[in-house]
Design an enzyme around this catalytic site. Structure first.
Site, PDB file in Angstrom:
ATOM      1  N   GLU A  73       0.332  -0.976  -0.039  1.00  0.00           N
ATOM      2  CA  GLU A  73      -0.189  -0.872   0.621  1.00  0.00           C
ATOM      3  C   GLU A  73       0.895   1.280   0.111  1.00  0.00           C
ATOM      4  O   GLU A  73       1.327   1.223   0.678  1.00  0.00           O
ATOM      5  CB  GLU A  73      -0.831   0.619   1.008  1.00  0.00           C
ATOM      6  CG  GLU A  73      -2.199  -0.396   0.877  1.00  0.00           C
ATOM      7  CD  GLU A  73      -3.027   0.157   0.725  1.00  0.00           C
ATOM      8  OE1 GLU A  73      -3.306   0.861  -0.303  1.00  0.00           O
ATOM      9  OE2 GLU A  73      -4.249   0.066   1.054  1.00  0.00           O
ATOM     10  N   ASP A  92      -4.928   4.816   6.062  1.00  0.00           N
ATOM     11  CA  ASP A  92      -4.995   6.516   6.377  1.00  0.00           C
ATOM     12  C   ASP A  92      -6.471   5.890   7.751  1.00  0.00           C
ATOM     13  O   ASP A  92      -6.541   5.051   8.503  1.00  0.00           O
ATOM     14  CB  ASP A  92      -5.629   6.842   5.360  1.00  0.00           C
ATOM     15  CG  ASP A  92      -6.556   8.733   5.601  1.00  0.00           C
ATOM     16  OD1 ASP A  92      -5.890   8.507   7.221  1.00  0.00           O
ATOM     17  OD2 ASP A  92      -7.156   9.288   4.824  1.00  0.00           O
ATOM     18  N   LYS A 150      -0.993   6.583   8.653  1.00  0.00           N
ATOM     19  CA  LYS A 150      -1.181   7.791   9.508  1.00  0.00           C
ATOM     20  C   LYS A 150      -2.130   7.336  10.746  1.00  0.00           C
ATOM     21  O   LYS A 150      -3.465   6.831  10.493  1.00  0.00           O
ATOM     22  CB  LYS A 150      -2.459   8.698   8.241  1.00  0.00           C
ATOM     23  CG  LYS A 150      -1.636   9.172   7.443  1.00  0.00           C
ATOM     24  CD  LYS A 150      -3.147  10.566   6.904  1.00  0.00           C
ATOM     25  CE  LYS A 150      -2.448  11.701   5.508  1.00  0.00           C
ATOM     26  NZ  LYS A 150      -3.402  11.744   5.089  1.00  0.00           N
ATOM     27  N   ASP A 200      -2.038  11.956  -5.469  1.00  0.00           N
ATOM     28  CA  ASP A 200      -2.617  13.074  -5.978  1.00  0.00           C
ATOM     29  C   ASP A 200      -3.210  13.734  -5.088  1.00  0.00           C
ATOM     30  O   ASP A 200      -3.938  13.688  -3.649  1.00  0.00           O
ATOM     31  CB  ASP A 200      -3.114  11.895  -7.436  1.00  0.00           C
ATOM     32  CG  ASP A 200      -4.701  11.768  -6.541  1.00  0.00           C
ATOM     33  OD1 ASP A 200      -5.263  11.282  -5.732  1.00  0.00           O
ATOM     34  OD2 ASP A 200      -5.639  11.944  -7.647  1.00  0.00           O
TER      35      ASP A 200
END
Ligand code: 5GP
Length: 191
Positions: free
Chosen positions: A110, A114, A142, A170
């Protein structure tokens, strides 16, 4: 791994960045370290690396070349839903794996974990196919945003709860080609 261009070479993309969190050199060093560890851990097991398109492409390309044992690679694609939809566990597979994974050692690669909701769905989906083992390698993590506890075997960098771009990640389709990870200027990033 090809040599990265300097940030200034990226013109308007680089001008949209307010702060570089990890340089191309720091990312390269980390990817080599992950590759070394994975090569040692999976020696003799011919793992299948599985990535989710499109964000994982730069990391997968570099990680593959930092791994020194035989491996195979395959990709999934998921429909990008809103955070709210994902929170209800709705992830639609747009492209399934080409390989059969029963009895294979799977390393799920990955770019970013998140909330963990997407990964959780995909891991459940793959576990149902009875692989011999399944572990996760994420370059960016995160931890403070996590909604589901997931076992991450290999982690490159822990990040604060900020929206980042570059190295595959992105904003509205742009910035994936930056070789470093950075924060966008507030006048560009308006969620
Ligand atoms: P989650 O773990 O919340 O289900 O989703 C992870 C996905 O959300 C990542 O694969 C990535 O596509 C996207 N994402 C999460 N944080 C960021 C970020 O800071 N920047 C970008 N560009 N995408 C992110």
């Amino acid at each position: 791994m090809i040599k990265s261009l300097p940030p200034e070479a990226y013109g308007e993309l680089n001008e949209g960045i307010t702060r570089v969190l990890f340089t191309a050199e720091a990312i390269e060093a980390k990817v080599y370290a992950l590759g070394k560890q994975i090569s040692a851990d999976y020696n003799g097991r011919f793992p299948l690396l599985v990535g989710v398109l499109n964000g994982v492409v730069p990391f997968m390309a570099d990680l593959l070349r930092a791994i020194t044992i035989p491996v195979e690679v395959d990709y999934l694609a998921v429909a990008s839903y809103s955070a709210e939809t994902r929170a209800r566990g709705l992830v639609r597979l747009e492209k399934d794996l080409d390989e059969t994974i029963k009895d294979r050692h799977i390393l799920f690669v990955e770019d970013m974990v998140d909330t963990g909701l997407t990964l959780n769905y995909l891991l459940q989906n793959l576990r149902a196919r009875e692989p011999a083992s399944i572990e996760v390698c994420t370059l960016f993590n995160k931890p403070r945003r996590r909604l589901i506890n997931l076992p991450l075997k290999y982690i490159g960098f822990d990040l604060p709860d900020r929206f980042v771009v570059g190295y595959g990640l992105d904003y509205r389709g742009k910035y994936r080609n930056l070789p470093f990870l950075g924060l966008l200027k507030p006048e560009i990033f308006n969620p």
